[in-house]
Scaffold this motif. Structure first.
Motif, PDB file in Angstrom:
ATOM      1  N   VAL A 172     -58.141  81.177 -98.912  1.00  0.00           N
ATOM      2  CA  VAL A 172     -57.620  81.765 -97.818  1.00  0.00           C
ATOM      3  C   VAL A 172     -58.895  82.557 -97.038  1.00  0.00           C
ATOM      4  O   VAL A 172     -59.041  82.634 -96.138  1.00  0.00           O
ATOM      5  N   ILE A 173     -59.186  83.429 -97.990  1.00  0.00           N
ATOM      6  CA  ILE A 173     -60.438  84.276 -97.652  1.00  0.00           C
ATOM      7  C   ILE A 173     -61.691  83.638 -97.246  1.00  0.00           C
ATOM      8  O   ILE A 173     -62.409  83.796 -96.187  1.00  0.00           O
ATOM      9  N   LEU A 174     -61.908  82.534 -97.932  1.00  0.00           N
ATOM     10  CA  LEU A 174     -63.189  81.582 -97.814  1.00  0.00           C
ATOM     11  C   LEU A 174     -63.180  80.743 -96.827  1.00  0.00           C
ATOM     12  O   LEU A 174     -64.247  80.650 -96.063  1.00  0.00           O
ATOM     13  N   ALA A 175     -61.958  80.358 -96.522  1.00  0.00           N
ATOM     14  CA  ALA A 175     -61.704  79.637 -95.318  1.00  0.00           C
ATOM     15  C   ALA A 175     -61.527  80.221 -93.916  1.00  0.00           C
ATOM     16  O   ALA A 175     -61.544  79.707 -92.940  1.00  0.00           O
ATOM     17  N   GLY A 176     -61.399  81.708 -93.992  1.00  0.00           N
ATOM     18  CA  GLY A 176     -61.330  82.316 -92.969  1.00  0.00           C
ATOM     19  C   GLY A 176     -60.075  83.242 -92.750  1.00  0.00           C
ATOM     20  O   GLY A 176     -59.145  82.610 -92.164  1.00  0.00           O
ATOM     21  N   ALA A 177     -59.983  84.232 -93.379  1.00  0.00           N
ATOM     22  CA  ALA A 177     -58.369  84.970 -93.629  1.00  0.00           C
ATOM     23  C   ALA A 177     -57.886  85.113 -92.176  1.00  0.00           C
ATOM     24  O   ALA A 177     -56.643  84.981 -92.113  1.00  0.00           O
ATOM     25  N   GLY A 178     -58.629  85.246 -91.222  1.00  0.00           N
ATOM     26  CA  GLY A 178     -57.762  85.836 -89.853  1.00  0.00           C
ATOM     27  C   GLY A 178     -57.414  84.633 -89.283  1.00  0.00           C
ATOM     28  O   GLY A 178     -56.176  84.737 -88.891  1.00  0.00           O
ATOM     29  N   ASN A 179     -58.139  83.515 -89.318  1.00  0.00           N
ATOM     30  CA  ASN A 179     -57.434  82.175 -88.875  1.00  0.00           C
ATOM     31  C   ASN A 179     -56.067  81.674 -89.792  1.00  0.00           C
ATOM     32  O   ASN A 179     -55.122  81.482 -89.183  1.00  0.00           O
ATOM     33  N   GLU A 180     -56.381  81.860 -91.076  1.00  0.00           N
ATOM     34  CA  GLU A 180     -55.301  81.199 -92.095  1.00  0.00           C
ATOM     35  C   GLU A 180     -54.001  82.119 -91.676  1.00  0.00           C
ATOM     36  O   GLU A 180     -53.004  81.453 -91.764  1.00  0.00           O
ATOM     37  N   LEU A 181     -54.224  83.529 -91.667  1.00  0.00           N
ATOM     38  CA  LEU A 181     -53.161  84.209 -91.481  1.00  0.00           C
ATOM     39  C   LEU A 181     -52.467  84.380 -90.286  1.00  0.00           C
ATOM     40  O   LEU A 181     -51.405  84.354 -90.205  1.00  0.00           O
ATOM     41  N   ARG A 182     -53.152  84.058 -89.257  1.00  0.00           N
ATOM     42  CA  ARG A 182     -52.726  83.907 -87.795  1.00  0.00           C
ATOM     43  C   ARG A 182     -51.639  82.583 -87.948  1.00  0.00           C
ATOM     44  O   ARG A 182     -50.461  82.582 -87.253  1.00  0.00           O
ATOM     45  N   ALA A 183     -52.128  81.460 -88.724  1.00  0.00           N
ATOM     46  CA  ALA A 183     -51.409  80.077 -88.667  1.00  0.00           C
ATOM     47  C   ALA A 183     -50.125  80.454 -89.450  1.00  0.00           C
ATOM     48  O   ALA A 183     -49.221  79.705 -89.156  1.00  0.00           O
ATOM     49  N   MET A 184     -50.299  81.411 -90.522  1.00  0.00           N
ATOM     50  CA  MET A 184     -48.908  81.452 -91.212  1.00  0.00           C
ATOM     51  C   MET A 184     -48.103  82.511 -90.522  1.00  0.00           C
ATOM     52  O   MET A 184     -46.915  82.538 -91.180  1.00  0.00           O
ATOM     53  N   VAL A 185     -48.427  83.114 -89.510  1.00  0.00           N
ATOM     54  CA  VAL A 185     -47.526  84.103 -88.755  1.00  0.00           C
ATOM     55  C   VAL A 185     -46.931  83.382 -87.499  1.00  0.00           C
ATOM     56  O   VAL A 185     -45.912  83.471 -87.293  1.00  0.00           O
ATOM     57  N   THR A 186     -47.980  82.653 -86.546  1.00  0.00           N
ATOM     58  CA  THR A 186     -47.667  82.152 -85.469  1.00  0.00           C
ATOM     59  C   THR A 186     -47.499  80.572 -85.665  1.00  0.00           C
ATOM     60  O   THR A 186     -46.908  79.975 -84.615  1.00  0.00           O
ATOM     61  N   GLY A 187     -48.111  80.027 -86.705  1.00  0.00           N
ATOM     62  CA  GLY A 187     -48.141  78.531 -86.620  1.00  0.00           C
ATOM     63  C   GLY A 187     -49.303  77.920 -86.190  1.00  0.00           C
ATOM     64  O   GLY A 187     -49.526  76.867 -86.314  1.00  0.00           O
ATOM     65  N   LYS A 188     -49.982  78.731 -85.155  1.00  0.00           N
ATOM     66  CA  LYS A 188     -51.142  78.362 -84.450  1.00  0.00           C
ATOM     67  C   LYS A 188     -52.297  78.415 -85.279  1.00  0.00           C
ATOM     68  O   LYS A 188     -52.741  79.693 -85.882  1.00  0.00           O
ATOM     69  N   TRP A 189     -53.131  77.344 -85.413  1.00  0.00           N
ATOM     70  CA  TRP A 189     -54.241  77.542 -86.229  1.00  0.00           C
ATOM     71  C   TRP A 189     -55.624  76.787 -85.267  1.00  0.00           C
ATOM     72  O   TRP A 189     -55.380  75.970 -84.696  1.00  0.00           O
ATOM     73  N   LYS A 190     -56.589  77.640 -85.139  1.00  0.00           N
ATOM     74  CA  LYS A 190     -57.871  77.197 -84.588  1.00  0.00           C
ATOM     75  C   LYS A 190     -58.820  76.404 -85.453  1.00  0.00           C
ATOM     76  O   LYS A 190     -58.961  76.637 -86.583  1.00  0.00           O
ATOM     77  N   VAL A 191     -59.135  75.319 -85.116  1.00  0.00           N
ATOM     78  CA  VAL A 191     -59.955  74.288 -85.609  1.00  0.00           C
ATOM     79  C   VAL A 191     -61.181  75.065 -85.719  1.00  0.00           C
ATOM     80  O   VAL A 191     -61.958  75.045 -84.759  1.00  0.00           O
ATOM     81  N   PRO A 192     -61.906  75.069 -87.156  1.00  0.00           N
ATOM     82  CA  PRO A 192     -63.030  75.783 -87.228  1.00  0.00           C
ATOM     83  C   PRO A 192     -64.354  74.565 -86.986  1.00  0.00           C
ATOM     84  O   PRO A 192     -63.669  73.465 -86.884  1.00  0.00           O
ATOM     85  N   GLU A 193     -65.245  75.052 -87.072  1.00  0.00           N
ATOM     86  CA  GLU A 193     -66.354  74.392 -86.955  1.00  0.00           C
ATOM     87  C   GLU A 193     -66.614  73.545 -88.327  1.00  0.00           C
ATOM     88  O   GLU A 193     -66.197  73.886 -89.050  1.00  0.00           O
ATOM     89  N   ALA A 194     -67.094  72.196 -88.218  1.00  0.00           N
ATOM     90  CA  ALA A 194     -67.132  71.280 -89.288  1.00  0.00           C
ATOM     91  C   ALA A 194     -68.204  71.904 -90.340  1.00  0.00           C
ATOM     92  O   ALA A 194     -69.017  72.236 -89.826  1.00  0.00           O
TER      93      ALA A 194
END
Length: 235
Positions: free
Chosen positions: A213-235
């Motif tokens: 989760v930390i390596l993938a981007g903790a802010g984005n991953e935690l937001r997805a697990m709170v709100t359900g919404k996840w921003k597609v990161p750069e490939a």
């Protein structure tokens, strides 16, 4: 289907998944902490029906420090109370999650194994992608990759049920109601050993999960697990 542009918000986790995740996170932390407190009372593991101080043990566990046990001071009775209370929270939470995930087809949509998921070459490529910190498919970023599928399948359908049923086998009340439980695991001490093995596997999974989760981007991953919404990161 056209690839989803980086920066686009998509629904990654359903409400039931998010609620269960956070209830489960609290329950597992308390279960592991209180379980370590219980282990300190007799940190030796045996196989079979019986085990005591002078019997041969297959494993000698360390004495866990106060900062990682619940409660912080050694108190077997309090550790057991915390453990039994949150075992109920954990077990019924898992049951509810399983039922909802079958009804809303979460398992079918997210965890169903495809041909590529059992292909060794594809799995090796997935491992290389993880080592290079690439965790999602650019063509379908909301999908679980093969390693995620296998890890969740093994934890949800093997490690967690094993921990629950071996825990039930350690309860004298359950033994009286379901005496076949002890026979299933080969005796109380075997059930206790398997319970510790399952808990260790789950603890290891949590460590790896948090690291990813930390390596993938903790802010984005935690937001997805709170709100359900996840921003597609750069490939």
């Amino acid at each position: 289907m056209d690839p989803i542009a980086p920066g686009t918000s998509i629904l990654r986790h359903a409400l039931a998944t998010r609620v269960w995740h956070w209830i489960n996170a609290v329950a597992v932390i308390i279960l592991l902490g209180s379980g370590l407190g219980i282990s300190n009372a007799h940190p030796r593991l045996y196989w079979g029906r019986y085990g005591a101080n002078f019997d041969h043990a297959w494993a000698q566990l360390p004495r866990f420090p106060a900062w990682i046990t619940i409660p912080a001071n050694y108190n077997l009775a309090i550790s057991r109370r915390w453990h039994l209370l949150f075992a109920l929270v954990f077990a019924f939470g898992l049951l509810g999650y399983m039922i909802v995930s079958l009804v809303n087809r979460h398992f079918a949509r997210k965890l169903a194994l495809r041909r590529a998921d059992v292909n060794l070459a594809h799995l090796a490529e997935d491992v290389r992608d993880h080592l290079n910190l690439r965790f999602h498919d650019a063509d379908d970023p909301g999908a679980y990759n093969s390693l995620q599928k296998w890890s969740y399948i093994l934890v949800l359908f093997l490690a967690l049920p094993l921990m629950i049923f071996t825990g039930l086998a350690l309860s004298p009340g359950m033994d009286a109601a379901w005496p076949w439980l002890l026979d299933l695991f080969g005796g109380r001490q075997s059930a206790r050993s398997l319970h510790l093995v399952a808990a260790t596997l789950i603890g290891g999974f949590i460590v790896v999960h948090v690291a990813l989760v930390i390596l993938a981007g903790a802010g984005n991953e935690l937001r997805a697990m709170v709100t359900g919404k996840w921003k597609v990161p750069e490939a």
